[in-house]
Design an enzyme around this catalytic site. Structure first.
Site, short mmCIF file in Angstrom:
data_model
loop_
_atom_site.label_atom_id
_atom_site.label_comp_id
_atom_site.label_asym_id
_atom_site.label_seq_id
_atom_site.Cartn_x
_atom_site.Cartn_y
_atom_site.Cartn_z
N CYS A 108 46.83 37.50 39.60
CA CYS A 108 45.82 38.34 39.78
C CYS A 108 45.29 39.83 38.87
O CYS A 108 44.33 39.71 38.19
CB CYS A 108 45.75 38.91 41.25
SG CYS A 108 45.50 37.47 42.51
N HIS A 141 56.09 52.20 40.76
CA HIS A 141 57.46 51.81 40.02
C HIS A 141 57.44 51.37 38.76
O HIS A 141 56.59 50.42 38.50
CB HIS A 141 58.00 50.55 40.87
CG HIS A 141 58.17 50.84 42.51
ND1 HIS A 141 59.16 51.76 42.73
CD2 HIS A 141 57.35 50.56 43.70
CE1 HIS A 141 59.06 51.91 44.00
NE2 HIS A 141 58.01 51.09 44.46
N PHE A 154 53.04 51.42 44.49
CA PHE A 154 52.64 51.06 43.10
C PHE A 154 52.94 52.01 42.05
O PHE A 154 52.14 52.25 40.92
CB PHE A 154 51.24 50.76 43.11
CG PHE A 154 50.95 49.43 43.66
CD1 PHE A 154 50.64 48.19 42.63
CD2 PHE A 154 50.72 49.21 44.99
CE1 PHE A 154 50.47 47.04 43.19
CE2 PHE A 154 50.99 47.91 45.50
CZ PHE A 154 50.74 46.60 44.69
N GLY A 189 58.06 49.60 35.02
CA GLY A 189 58.66 48.28 34.78
C GLY A 189 58.29 47.72 33.64
O GLY A 189 57.78 48.48 32.62
N VAL A 228 46.34 31.13 48.21
CA VAL A 228 45.52 31.74 49.11
C VAL A 228 45.06 30.74 50.24
O VAL A 228 44.68 31.08 51.43
CB VAL A 228 44.16 32.60 48.39
CG1 VAL A 228 43.08 32.89 49.43
CG2 VAL A 228 44.56 33.64 47.69
N ARG A 280 49.28 39.62 49.22
CA ARG A 280 50.12 39.68 48.24
C ARG A 280 51.15 38.61 48.10
O ARG A 280 51.49 38.17 49.25
CB ARG A 280 51.02 40.93 48.12
CG ARG A 280 50.37 42.22 47.74
CD ARG A 280 51.30 43.36 48.19
NE ARG A 280 51.47 43.32 49.51
CZ ARG A 280 52.51 43.99 50.19
NH1 ARG A 280 53.21 44.96 49.59
NH2 ARG A 280 52.50 43.88 51.61
N LYS A 311 49.45 17.38 45.69
CA LYS A 311 49.58 18.51 46.70
C LYS A 311 49.40 18.27 48.25
O LYS A 311 50.15 18.60 49.08
CB LYS A 311 48.58 19.69 46.34
CG LYS A 311 48.85 20.86 46.83
CD LYS A 311 48.08 22.10 46.38
CE LYS A 311 48.74 22.75 45.10
NZ LYS A 311 47.89 23.96 44.48
N GLU A 334 39.83 38.21 49.47
CA GLU A 334 41.25 38.16 50.00
C GLU A 334 42.30 39.14 49.26
O GLU A 334 42.06 39.23 47.91
CB GLU A 334 41.95 36.80 49.61
CG GLU A 334 43.35 36.60 50.51
CD GLU A 334 43.32 37.12 52.00
OE1 GLU A 334 42.56 36.66 52.79
OE2 GLU A 334 44.02 38.04 52.18
N LYS A 380 57.12 38.39 40.29
CA LYS A 380 57.83 39.52 41.23
C LYS A 380 58.54 38.60 42.22
O LYS A 380 58.60 37.42 42.27
CB LYS A 380 56.55 40.30 42.10
CG LYS A 380 55.81 39.53 42.76
CD LYS A 380 54.90 40.18 43.75
CE LYS A 380 54.23 39.51 44.66
NZ LYS A 380 53.33 40.61 45.45
N1 LIG Z 1 47.36 34.36 44.46
C1 LIG Z 1 47.20 35.27 45.20
O1 LIG Z 1 47.92 36.10 45.24
C2 LIG Z 1 45.53 35.83 45.37
C3 LIG Z 1 45.32 36.83 46.20
C4 LIG Z 1 44.03 37.24 46.48
C5 LIG Z 1 43.11 36.56 45.81
N2 LIG Z 1 43.24 35.53 44.97
C6 LIG Z 1 42.17 34.70 44.45
O2 LIG Z 1 42.14 33.60 45.26
C7 LIG Z 1 41.55 32.46 44.48
C8 LIG Z 1 42.63 31.29 44.58
O3 LIG Z 1 43.93 31.79 44.03
P1 LIG Z 1 45.32 31.00 44.09
O4 LIG Z 1 46.35 31.89 43.60
O5 LIG Z 1 45.29 30.25 45.77
O6 LIG Z 1 44.81 29.72 43.41
P2 LIG Z 1 45.57 28.27 43.23
O7 LIG Z 1 45.48 27.92 41.72
O8 LIG Z 1 46.94 28.28 43.70
O9 LIG Z 1 45.06 27.40 44.15
C9 LIG Z 1 43.63 26.78 43.84
C10 LIG Z 1 43.51 25.67 44.29
O10 LIG Z 1 42.36 25.11 44.36
C11 LIG Z 1 42.22 23.77 44.09
N3 LIG Z 1 40.89 23.32 43.75
C12 LIG Z 1 39.96 23.35 42.60
N4 LIG Z 1 38.76 22.98 42.73
C13 LIG Z 1 38.61 22.41 44.06
C14 LIG Z 1 37.91 21.58 44.39
N5 LIG Z 1 36.56 21.46 43.86
N6 LIG Z 1 37.88 21.08 45.63
C15 LIG Z 1 39.21 21.00 46.12
N7 LIG Z 1 40.23 22.01 45.69
C16 LIG Z 1 40.02 22.39 44.51
C17 LIG Z 1 43.16 23.42 43.12
O11 LIG Z 1 43.74 22.06 43.03
C18 LIG Z 1 44.37 24.43 43.53
O12 LIG Z 1 45.29 23.72 44.23
C19 LIG Z 1 41.56 33.24 43.19
O13 LIG Z 1 40.10 33.45 43.09
C20 LIG Z 1 42.43 34.16 43.12
O14 LIG Z 1 42.00 35.39 42.13
C21 LIG Z 1 44.65 35.18 44.58
#
Ligand SMILES: NC(=O)c1ccc[n+]([C@@H]2O[C@H](COP(=O)([O-])OP(=O)(O)OC[C@H]3O[C@@H](n4cnc5c(N)ncnc54)[C@H](O)[C@@H]3O)[C@@H](O)[C@H]2O)c1
Length: 436
Positions: free
Chosen positions: A263, A254, A252, A256, A11, A154, A35, A151, A324
């Protein structure tokens, strides 16, 4: 507008790169030094179509940079987004907010002028209140507004979703906060994306309610698929027949192997816990969680059934591991309980996925990883399609038949038409299609 993005995962990196592309000045911060070092070298740590070019363009234009140092970018920023992970808390299913709260404390210590602190992470209702309290406790003179901006992107279509959203939800009743966020999203609102301003708690609940509704839709069609198998109906046609009703919609629906990913599983569990904490039971969402967990475990038995309920010394070829297509994300992927179950029943498993094998090796270290679909299928007793990558939609079926030990296909995504495979001499099992 100067933006600091705290957390550079799926995100944070996509949002940061898109904000930079709108013309804002963005610094993406992450604690994970490897990273950040990779990003500084021009490498993208995740698989997301189009992200490499978007990041490269904006780095070149000096609108996007990366650092492990939170203090500098936060001091400079007009808006600080928190996009850290909120995984399930071990053992009880609540959202683990420790990363959000740690980030809030660090941000508080570095704030200089008026700043809008925005939670983009998916967080339980009331988290914004606690973030505000923590900032006030750490830095009582900080001039901040804490807003929620969940956010909805997808993975696999993240850039498109971010740039052409169905809506943008902004949760704050503070006028200064609304102004800053309205300015940040102006390029999208000019482009007709609906900007919805609401209270912070309402915004927080919108995100969980949206994910729970989508998870419910998937789980509903999965149960109707099971019934279709029993009564001799075809779930593909049932889904189309109900989805063409505008009140229902085709998305939504489909059938499977059950939903997975970073999420839906954790967010449905967390929503059940939020409701319990507020004495408001969500029985539908509770059922969705249970039905989906059971379904993912049941998929190994479905494969075993296609092989006469005996997997001893059988070799199973698994196509697709990510939860996916178009992502390398393995979090709660249906492939994990499936493969674990197959191995528990005595099968030898080989797998191929175009993007997620590096991630998969951590979760599933004891299987054989192959270079492509055909080397995976060679000599196998059955082929199981788990993730519907586009390259699995046009496999050379006669070639597969020649190289497999037994021509058995279990298609957990209904990619193929049963009649087509049966004509070629395969024994075919799909989802929600009569096995008669
Ligand atoms: N992945 C998705 O498709 C998606 C979609 C919508 C919402 N979200 C939500 O967004 C949020 C993030 O999800 P994501 O998939 O990007 O997670 P992710 O695990 O890919 O990334 C999170 C990042 O935050 C970093 N981090 C943690 N603590 C930190 C700090 N104090 N300072 C700096 N960096 C720090 C981690 O090292 C990691 O790189 C979650 O709450 C998730 O539910 C995710």
């Amino acid at each position: 507008m100067r933006i600091a993005m705290i957390g550079t995962g799926y995100v944070g990196l996509v949002s940061g790169a898109c904000f930079a592309d709108f013309g804002h000045q963005v610094t993406c911060v992450d604690k994970d030094a490897a990273k950040i070092a990779a990003l500084c070298r021009g490498e993208i740590p995740i698989f997301e179509p189009g992200l490499d070019a978007l990041v490269a363009t904006n780095v070149k234009a000096s609108r996007l940079d990366f650092t492990t140092d939170l203090a500098g970018p936060v001091a400079e920023a007009e808006a600080v987004f928190i996009a850290v992970g909120t995984p399930s808390r071990r053992g009880d299913g609540h959202a683990d907010l420790s990363y959000v709260y740690a980030a809030a404390r660090e941000i508080a210590a570095s704030i200089r002028d008026f700043t809008v602190v925005v939670t983009k992470s998916t967080v339980p209702v009331g988290t914004g209140d606690e973030v505000e309290r923590l900032i006030g406790e750490t830095n009582p003179s900080a001039d901040v507004v804490v807003a929620s901006n969940p956010e909805f992107l997808r993975e696999g279509a993240a850039i498109r979703d971010f740039k052409f959203p169905d809506r943008i939800v902004i949760g704050t009743s503070d006028e200064r906060g609304r102004k800053v966020l309205g300015d940040i999203y102006r390029p999208l609102s000019l482009n007709q994306a609906p900007l919805m301003f609401t209270e912070r708690r309402t915004a927080e609940l919108i995100k969980y309610a949206a994910n729970a509704f989508l998870a419910t839709k998937i789980t509903f069609i999965n149960e109707i698929a099971d019934l279709s198998e029993k009564v001799g109906a075809d779930i593909q046609e049932v889904a189309r027949g109900i989805g063409l009703d505008n009140r229902i919609g085709t998305k939504f629906l489909h059938a499977g192997p059950g939903y997975g990913g970073s999420c839906f599983p954790k967010d449905t569990r967390a929503l059940v816990k939020i409701a319990e904490d507020h004495d408001a039971q969500l029985r539908i969402v509770e059922s969705v969680v249970t039905v989906n967990d059971n379904r993912k475990r049941a998929m190994a038995r479905k494969v075993a059934h296609a092989l006469g309920d005996n997997l001893r010394n059988k070799t199973i070829a698994v196509l697709g591991l990510a939860f996916k297509p178009d992502t390398d994300d393995m979090r709660e992927a249906p492939s994990i309980p499936l493969i674990t179950g197959l191995r528990d029943m005595g099968a030898k498993v080989r797998a191929f996925d175009p993007a997620s094998m590096k991630e998969a090796r951590r979760e599933l270290p004891d299987i054989d990883y192959c270079d492509d679909a055909y080397s995976c299928a060679e000599g196998a007793d059955a082929l199981v399609i788990v993730t519907e990558w586009v390259q699995f939609r046009a496999l050379d079926l006669p070639r597969l038949k020649r190289i497999m030990k037994q021509p058995i296909v279990v298609d957990l995504r209904n990619v193929y038409r049963p009649a087509e495979l049966e004509e070629l001499g395969f024994a075919y099992t799909g989802i929600g299609r009569s096995q008669a």
